[in-house]
Design a protein around this motif. Structure first.
Motif, PDB file in Angstrom:
ATOM      1  N   GLU A 220       0.822  -1.278  -0.024  1.00 42.63           N
ATOM      2  CA  GLU A 220      -0.156   0.024  -0.111  1.00 42.63           C
ATOM      3  C   GLU A 220       0.763   1.249   0.029  1.00 42.63           C
ATOM      4  OE1 GLU A 220      -4.022   1.175   2.259  1.00 42.63           O
ATOM      5  OE2 GLU A 220      -2.189   1.493   3.692  1.00 42.63           O
ATOM      6  N   ILE A 221       0.868   2.116  -0.983  1.00 41.00           N
ATOM      7  CA  ILE A 221       1.862   3.351  -1.196  1.00 41.00           C
ATOM      8  C   ILE A 221       0.910   4.351  -0.888  1.00 41.00           C
ATOM      9  CG2 ILE A 221       3.335   4.082  -3.061  1.00 41.00           C
ATOM     10  CD1 ILE A 221       3.452   1.427  -4.073  1.00 41.00           C
ATOM     11  N   ILE A 222       1.403   5.302  -0.093  1.00 42.72           N
ATOM     12  CA  ILE A 222       1.222   6.841  -0.130  1.00 42.72           C
ATOM     13  C   ILE A 222       2.437   7.662  -0.243  1.00 42.72           C
ATOM     14  CG2 ILE A 222       0.126   8.433   1.752  1.00 42.72           C
ATOM     15  CD1 ILE A 222      -0.764   5.920   3.532  1.00 42.72           C
ATOM     16  N   THR A 223       1.989   8.305  -1.282  1.00 38.75           N
ATOM     17  CA  THR A 223       3.023   9.460  -1.794  1.00 38.75           C
ATOM     18  C   THR A 223       2.495  10.748  -1.424  1.00 38.75           C
ATOM     19  OG1 THR A 223       3.250   7.901  -3.597  1.00 38.75           O
ATOM     20  CG2 THR A 223       4.389  10.064  -3.874  1.00 38.75           C
ATOM     21  N   MET A 224       3.670  11.602  -0.950  1.00 38.77           N
ATOM     22  CA  MET A 224       3.512  12.928  -0.911  1.00 38.77           C
ATOM     23  C   MET A 224       4.749  13.804  -1.052  1.00 38.77           C
ATOM     24  SD  MET A 224       3.556  13.280   3.373  1.00 38.77           S
ATOM     25  CE  MET A 224       2.560  11.751   3.621  1.00 38.77           C
ATOM     26  N   GLN A 225       4.484  15.058  -1.378  1.00 39.83           N
ATOM     27  CA  GLN A 225       5.522  16.164  -1.645  1.00 39.83           C
ATOM     28  C   GLN A 225       6.016  16.739  -0.501  1.00 39.83           C
ATOM     29  OE1 GLN A 225       4.108  18.744  -4.806  1.00 39.83           O
ATOM     30  NE2 GLN A 225       4.331  17.398  -6.499  1.00 39.83           N
ATOM     31  N   ILE A 226       7.374  16.471  -0.217  1.00 41.23           N
ATOM     32  CA  ILE A 226       8.053  17.106   0.935  1.00 41.23           C
ATOM     33  C   ILE A 226       9.275  18.027   0.487  1.00 41.23           C
ATOM     34  CG2 ILE A 226       7.179  15.371   2.521  1.00 41.23           C
ATOM     35  CD1 ILE A 226      10.111  14.246   2.677  1.00 41.23           C
ATOM     36  N   GLU A 227       9.781  18.424   1.303  1.00 40.23           N
ATOM     37  CA  GLU A 227      11.275  19.096   1.117  1.00 40.23           C
ATOM     38  C   GLU A 227      12.063  18.573   1.920  1.00 40.23           C
ATOM     39  OE1 GLU A 227      11.737  23.464   1.888  1.00 40.23           O
ATOM     40  OE2 GLU A 227      10.238  24.035   0.431  1.00 40.23           O
ATOM     41  N   PHE A 228      13.282  18.096   1.152  1.00 42.03           N
ATOM     42  CA  PHE A 228      14.231  17.233   1.707  1.00 42.03           C
ATOM     43  C   PHE A 228      15.678  17.677   1.383  1.00 42.03           C
ATOM     44  CE2 PHE A 228      16.863  13.345   1.873  1.00 42.03           C
ATOM     45  CZ  PHE A 228      17.025  13.032   3.258  1.00 42.03           C
ATOM     46  N   LYS A 229      16.573  18.142   2.087  1.00 40.06           N
ATOM     47  CA  LYS A 229      18.031  18.629   1.853  1.00 40.06           C
ATOM     48  C   LYS A 229      17.579  19.820   0.925  1.00 40.06           C
ATOM     49  CE  LYS A 229      20.616  14.498   2.095  1.00 40.06           C
ATOM     50  NZ  LYS A 229      21.593  13.638   1.262  1.00 40.06           N
ATOM     51  N   ASP A 230      16.552  20.771   1.326  1.00 43.07           N
ATOM     52  CA  ASP A 230      16.353  21.940   0.715  1.00 43.07           C
ATOM     53  C   ASP A 230      15.780  21.661  -0.578  1.00 43.07           C
ATOM     54  OD1 ASP A 230      15.765  24.500   1.118  1.00 43.07           O
ATOM     55  OD2 ASP A 230      17.697  25.127   0.272  1.00 43.07           O
ATOM     56  N   ASP A 231      15.241  20.548  -1.168  1.00 44.96           N
ATOM     57  CA  ASP A 231      14.886  20.130  -2.441  1.00 44.96           C
ATOM     58  C   ASP A 231      13.255  19.646  -2.300  1.00 44.96           C
ATOM     59  OD1 ASP A 231      16.868  20.977  -4.145  1.00 44.96           O
ATOM     60  OD2 ASP A 231      17.986  19.049  -3.899  1.00 44.96           O
ATOM     61  N   LYS A 232      12.593  19.843  -3.302  1.00 45.55           N
ATOM     62  CA  LYS A 232      11.096  19.356  -3.315  1.00 45.55           C
ATOM     63  C   LYS A 232      11.325  17.997  -4.003  1.00 45.55           C
ATOM     64  CE  LYS A 232       8.666  23.551  -3.680  1.00 45.55           C
ATOM     65  NZ  LYS A 232       7.429  23.844  -3.219  1.00 45.55           N
ATOM     66  N   VAL A 233      11.009  16.857  -3.133  1.00 47.33           N
ATOM     67  CA  VAL A 233      11.112  15.604  -3.357  1.00 47.33           C
ATOM     68  C   VAL A 233       9.590  14.943  -3.137  1.00 47.33           C
ATOM     69  CG1 VAL A 233      13.490  15.664  -3.039  1.00 47.33           C
ATOM     70  CG2 VAL A 233      11.824  14.874  -1.063  1.00 47.33           C
ATOM     71  N   LEU A 234       9.780  13.759  -3.646  1.00 45.68           N
ATOM     72  CA  LEU A 234       8.567  12.884  -3.137  1.00 45.68           C
ATOM     73  C   LEU A 234       8.830  11.852  -2.106  1.00 45.68           C
ATOM     74  CD1 LEU A 234       6.854  11.790  -6.600  1.00 45.68           C
ATOM     75  CD2 LEU A 234       6.027  13.411  -4.907  1.00 45.68           C
ATOM     76  N   GLN A 235       8.231  11.630  -0.929  1.00 47.05           N
ATOM     77  CA  GLN A 235       8.399  10.844   0.018  1.00 47.05           C
ATOM     78  C   GLN A 235       7.216   9.591  -0.366  1.00 47.05           C
ATOM     79  OE1 GLN A 235       8.632  11.150   4.464  1.00 47.05           O
ATOM     80  NE2 GLN A 235       6.275  10.815   4.221  1.00 47.05           N
ATOM     81  N   ILE A 236       7.738   8.490  -0.603  1.00 44.29           N
ATOM     82  CA  ILE A 236       7.099   7.208  -0.943  1.00 44.29           C
ATOM     83  C   ILE A 236       6.925   6.352   0.374  1.00 44.29           C
ATOM     84  CG2 ILE A 236       6.650   5.556  -2.573  1.00 44.29           C
ATOM     85  CD1 ILE A 236       8.267   7.150  -4.667  1.00 44.29           C
ATOM     86  N   LEU A 237       5.763   6.184   0.780  1.00 44.44           N
ATOM     87  CA  LEU A 237       5.740   5.316   2.128  1.00 44.44           C
ATOM     88  C   LEU A 237       5.022   3.870   1.846  1.00 44.44           C
ATOM     89  CD1 LEU A 237       4.712   6.106   5.668  1.00 44.44           C
ATOM     90  CD2 LEU A 237       3.494   4.411   4.461  1.00 44.44           C
ATOM     91  N   VAL A 238       5.565   2.933   1.922  1.00 48.27           N
ATOM     92  CA  VAL A 238       5.034   1.588   1.488  1.00 48.27           C
ATOM     93  C   VAL A 238       4.787   0.783   2.579  1.00 48.27           C
ATOM     94  CG1 VAL A 238       5.565  -0.317  -0.034  1.00 48.27           C
ATOM     95  CG2 VAL A 238       6.588   1.831  -0.704  1.00 48.27           C
ATOM     96  N   ARG A 239       3.651   0.092   2.823  1.00 51.26           N
ATOM     97  CA  ARG A 239       3.404  -0.538   3.927  1.00 51.26           C
ATOM     98  C   ARG A 239       3.086  -2.143   3.501  1.00 51.26           C
ATOM     99  NH1 ARG A 239      -0.909   2.455   6.549  1.00 51.26           N
ATOM    100  NH2 ARG A 239       0.924   3.486   7.584  1.00 51.26           N
TER     101      ARG A 239
END
Length: 422
Positions: A220-239
């Motif tokens: 089950e994948i939940i994806t959200m846009q976040i800032e990481f190391k001052d960049d806009k990236v996708l955080q992909i959480l997989v359960r």
């Protein structure tokens, strides 16, 4: 160079010296500060009078006499010191982050020129970002779900659960690889599209995730846009929801299948026959319904036990599947009764051939626990559209034909309206 040009150059240098935001100072051969521009005092608080009292840089908080001598020797050898971030002490004792550089001059009384830029704010931002990143890393390492950080299609960060999820040994095996490696190559673009759509809708998606050993799980994948190391990236959480998905599939299977024989059940059979009737009503095709009952099954079940009876039903289901065509649909109604939907018959004789084959297969002995069991089957057949145009009527009339076949056993009978018991 003319006197006028010399005066212009000196005026320009004076303007730069007095108005630049960077601290500029000159160093003499004895290590004293010969001169410093206004920005130097503005940044560090030291004035020219302070330098006259010291033959060492007073703003160096921890420089020893030996280190000072080595620095001067390096300048005398003509060595420059390029930009680097270091610490410098203000006159009031506050320590600043400074971007420093030195250039060896060795001309006249000037040994070198130094330039300082107050870098405290930039370094504080960097420290906050680092603290934020460290906090994020610490957080995601302690949650049980797998975290992948993706930028421009590439994985830039994974936590320990993510490493374990894909069956890797280290993060290095994953970082730098495309996120699409989690699915088969022919599904990669579709997968990328789905996770990006998920980041916009905030809705989870269910995907098959392929592990390094070739096996797969359901995630089950939940994806959200976040800032990481001052960049806009996708955080992909997989359960990992493999157990849940398998349970759901098992429930769906049981909802439409007989648990003993694995054949479809009455519910599935009814849905399929209704769909075929609707389609074939437009195609003018012939359908057949076979209602099957095992002769003497009750006596065998009572005398040899239910375990033997169940094994007999399972073996009969195998022979039944081998006697009909791949396009036909088989259903266990219950007990020793079965239904078969014969698709796309050319004529009545096609159904008779299949029924006759099944009668012959049924008569062959069954061997269960070294016990030889002989039974036979009785079959009733109704045809669409001549015997009915809906599933209820067709099943009912095949049951009536079965009733007549049971009189003699080991045979089949077509529904005959003139002999109907209703």
């Amino acid at each position: 160079m003319t006197t006028r040009q010399t005066n212009i150059d000196q005026n320009i240098l004076k303007l730069v010296w007095n108005n630049t935001n960077d601290a500029i100072f000159t160093i003499g051969y004895d290590g004293r500060i010969l001169s410093a521009n206004p920005a130097f005092t503005s940044i560090l608080g030291w004035v020219q009078e302070d330098f006259n009292k010291h033959n060492c840089f007073p703003f160096f908080s921890n420089m020893t006499d030996e280190e000072h001598k080595q620095l001067l020797s390096s300048f005398k050898e003509g060595n420059d010191i390029p930009y680097y971030v270091t610490k410098r002490k203000r006159k009031d004792g506050i320590v600043l982050d400074i971007l420093a550089s030195y250039r060896a001059i060795n001309k006249g009384e000037v040994l070198a020129v130094g330039m300082y830029k107050d870098f405290t704010e930039q370094m504080e931002i960097q420290r906050r970002l680092q603290a934020s990143e460290d906090c994020y890393r610490n957080l995601v390492e302690f949650i049980p779900d797998s975290i992948f950080i993706e930028k421009n299609g590439q994985i830039t960060f994974v936590n320990q659960p993510a490493i374990k999820l894909v069956g890797a040994a280290t993060a290095e095996e994953i970082i730098g690889k495309p996120i699409s490696q989690l699915v088969p190559e022919n599904m990669s673009q579709q997968f990328l599209n789905r996770i990006r759509e998920s980041s916009l809708s905030n809705k989870p998606i269910i995907e098959q995730i392929y592990r390094f050993d070739g096996t797969h799980i359901w995630g089950e994948i939940i994806t959200m846009q976040i800032e990481f190391k001052d960049d806009k990236v996708l955080q992909i959480l997989v359960r990992d929801v493999t157990a849940k998905k398998n349970y759901q599939q098992q429930l769906e299977y049981l909802a439409y299948h007989d648990p003993l024989t694995g054949l479809s059940n009455r519910r599935y059979f009814t849905e399929q026959i209704n769909r075929e009737l609707e389609q074939d009503a437009n195609d003018s095709k012939i359908l057949g319904i076979m209602y099957i009952d095992l002769d003497r099954f009750k006596a065998i079940n009572d005398s040899l036990g239910h375990e033997i009876g169940d094994q007999l039903l399972k073996q009969f289901a195998i022979r039944l599947k081998e006697s009909v065509r791949n396009s036909d649909i088989i259903c266990r109604v219950g007990g020793d009764e079965f239904l078969v939907l014969l698709n796309g018959l050319n004529n009545k004789n096609d159904a008779a051939i299949i029924a006759s084959k099944l009668n012959n297969e049924s008569k062959k002995p069954f061997i269960i626990n070294n016990t030889k069991i002989e039974i036979s089957s009785s079959i009733g057949i109704s045809l669409f559209p001549q015997d009915g145009i809906d599933s209820k009527k067709l099943i009912q009339r095949s049951d009536e034909a079965l009733y007549k076949a049971k009189i003699t056993r080991n045979t089949y009978q077509f529904y005959d309206e003139s002999n109907s018991k209703l």
